[in-house]
Write a protein that holds these residues in place. Structure first.
Motif, PDB file in Angstrom:
ATOM      1  N   ARG A   1       0.883  -1.168   0.000  1.00  0.00           N
ATOM      2  CA  ARG A   1       0.000   0.000   0.000  1.00  0.00           C
ATOM      3  C   ARG A   1       0.919   1.215   0.000  1.00  0.00           C
ATOM      4  O   ARG A   1       1.693   1.392   0.934  1.00  0.00           O
ATOM      5  N   PRO A   2       0.841   2.066  -1.037  1.00  0.00           N
ATOM      6  CA  PRO A   2       1.815   3.164  -1.157  1.00  0.00           C
ATOM      7  C   PRO A   2       1.547   4.350  -0.225  1.00  0.00           C
ATOM      8  O   PRO A   2       2.010   5.452  -0.489  1.00  0.00           O
TER       9      PRO A   2
ATOM     10  N   TRP B   1     -10.616  -5.789  10.903  1.00  0.00           N
ATOM     11  CA  TRP B   1      -9.547  -6.285  10.035  1.00  0.00           C
ATOM     12  C   TRP B   1      -9.731  -5.780   8.610  1.00  0.00           C
ATOM     13  O   TRP B   1      -8.784  -5.356   7.964  1.00  0.00           O
ATOM     14  N   ARG B   2     -10.981  -5.811   8.115  1.00  0.00           N
ATOM     15  CA  ARG B   2     -11.239  -5.329   6.755  1.00  0.00           C
ATOM     16  C   ARG B   2     -11.000  -3.813   6.651  1.00  0.00           C
ATOM     17  O   ARG B   2     -10.510  -3.335   5.635  1.00  0.00           O
ATOM     18  N   ILE B   3     -11.330  -3.072   7.684  1.00  0.00           N
ATOM     19  CA  ILE B   3     -11.084  -1.629   7.672  1.00  0.00           C
ATOM     20  C   ILE B   3      -9.576  -1.357   7.649  1.00  0.00           C
ATOM     21  O   ILE B   3      -9.106  -0.476   6.927  1.00  0.00           O
ATOM     22  N   ILE B   4      -8.814  -2.118   8.403  1.00  0.00           N
ATOM     23  CA  ILE B   4      -7.363  -1.932   8.420  1.00  0.00           C
ATOM     24  C   ILE B   4      -6.770  -2.285   7.055  1.00  0.00           C
ATOM     25  O   ILE B   4      -5.882  -1.602   6.557  1.00  0.00           O
ATOM     26  N   GLN B   5      -7.254  -3.346   6.413  1.00  0.00           N
ATOM     27  CA  GLN B   5      -6.727  -3.798   5.126  1.00  0.00           C
ATOM     28  C   GLN B   5      -7.263  -3.001   3.938  1.00  0.00           C
ATOM     29  O   GLN B   5      -6.715  -3.078   2.842  1.00  0.00           O
ATOM     30  N   HIS B   6      -8.321  -2.257   4.143  1.00  0.00           N
ATOM     31  CA  HIS B   6      -8.996  -1.479   3.107  1.00  0.00           C
ATOM     32  C   HIS B   6      -8.013  -0.553   2.394  1.00  0.00           C
ATOM     33  O   HIS B   6      -7.188   0.077   3.025  1.00  0.00           O
TER      34      HIS B   6
ATOM     35  N   ILE C   1      -7.334  -3.733  -5.275  1.00  0.00           N
ATOM     36  CA  ILE C   1      -8.234  -2.813  -4.586  1.00  0.00           C
ATOM     37  C   ILE C   1      -8.995  -3.629  -3.551  1.00  0.00           C
ATOM     38  O   ILE C   1      -9.779  -4.513  -3.896  1.00  0.00           O
ATOM     39  N   ARG C   2      -8.740  -3.334  -2.286  1.00  0.00           N
ATOM     40  CA  ARG C   2      -9.419  -4.042  -1.195  1.00  0.00           C
ATOM     41  C   ARG C   2     -10.510  -3.145  -0.638  1.00  0.00           C
ATOM     42  O   ARG C   2     -10.239  -2.097  -0.069  1.00  0.00           O
TER      43      ARG C   2
ATOM     44  N   SER D   1     -12.512  -7.782  -2.790  1.00  0.00           N
ATOM     45  CA  SER D   1     -11.243  -7.288  -3.330  1.00  0.00           C
ATOM     46  C   SER D   1     -11.218  -7.554  -4.822  1.00  0.00           C
ATOM     47  O   SER D   1     -11.856  -8.480  -5.307  1.00  0.00           O
ATOM     48  N   ARG D   2     -10.446  -6.738  -5.510  1.00  0.00           N
ATOM     49  CA  ARG D   2     -10.347  -6.855  -6.965  1.00  0.00           C
ATOM     50  C   ARG D   2      -8.895  -6.677  -7.370  1.00  0.00           C
ATOM     51  O   ARG D   2      -8.233  -5.756  -6.922  1.00  0.00           O
TER      52      ARG D   2
END
Length: 160
Positions: free
Chosen positions: A7-8, A60-65, A76-77, A82-83
């Protein structure tokens, strides 16, 4: 695409506020449910365990988003799905000016990053200039946009 995803940009503090807000909302829901249905013993434990599991998955999904890049493409999470797209499937990366209208009123004007695919379709990303990651860091939003464009350009040059 077995490459290393990065994640940049670092996640913004707004994510932690959202996670805390969700925890408070679920605690309120648990309290109201226990009172409404007069739960005791196993019922309270089952409810608490269920809501804790829902919160943990959501947190967890919010952190990985977010948007991740690699030498092979972009990932794109979102919160639900995810895509993944390879750089060769992407025609370009651009900024999109968003206007939300409610009747006569314009509610929000802002910039988002959009990926244009080779087949003419566009894919919205999770990158929003006023989102939780970039609200107080507009220079970082532009830098991330440039990073994604540069990686796409470099992948195109590598193909040629």
């Amino acid at each position: 695409m077995g490459s290393y995803w990065v994640r940049p940009y670092p996640p913004g503090t707004g994510r932690w506020i959202v996670i805390a807000w969700e925890a408070a909302a679920l605690l309120f829901l648990a309290w109201a449910t226990i009172r409404q249905f007069d739960l005791i013993g196993h019922g309270v434990r089952a409810l608490a365990g269920s809501l804790a599991a829902i919160w943990a998955v959501g947190a967890w999904r919010i952190i990985q988003h977010g948007v991740y890049v690699s030498r092979d493409g972009v990932l794109i999470r979102g919160l639900v799905r995810s895509r993944t797209m390879s750089w060769r499937d992407i025609a370009g990366v651009r900024l999109h000016h968003t206007i939300h209208r409610l009747g006569r009123w314009e509610l929000q004007r802002d910039m988002t990053v959009v990926i244009e695919r080779n087949d003419g379709a566009t894919v919205g990303t999770e990158l929003w200039a006023q989102g939780v990651d970039f609200h107080a860091r507009p220079k970082l939003f532009r830098a991330v946009y440039q990073e994604i464009r540069n990686r796409h350009r470099a992948a195109g040059e590598k193909k040629a």
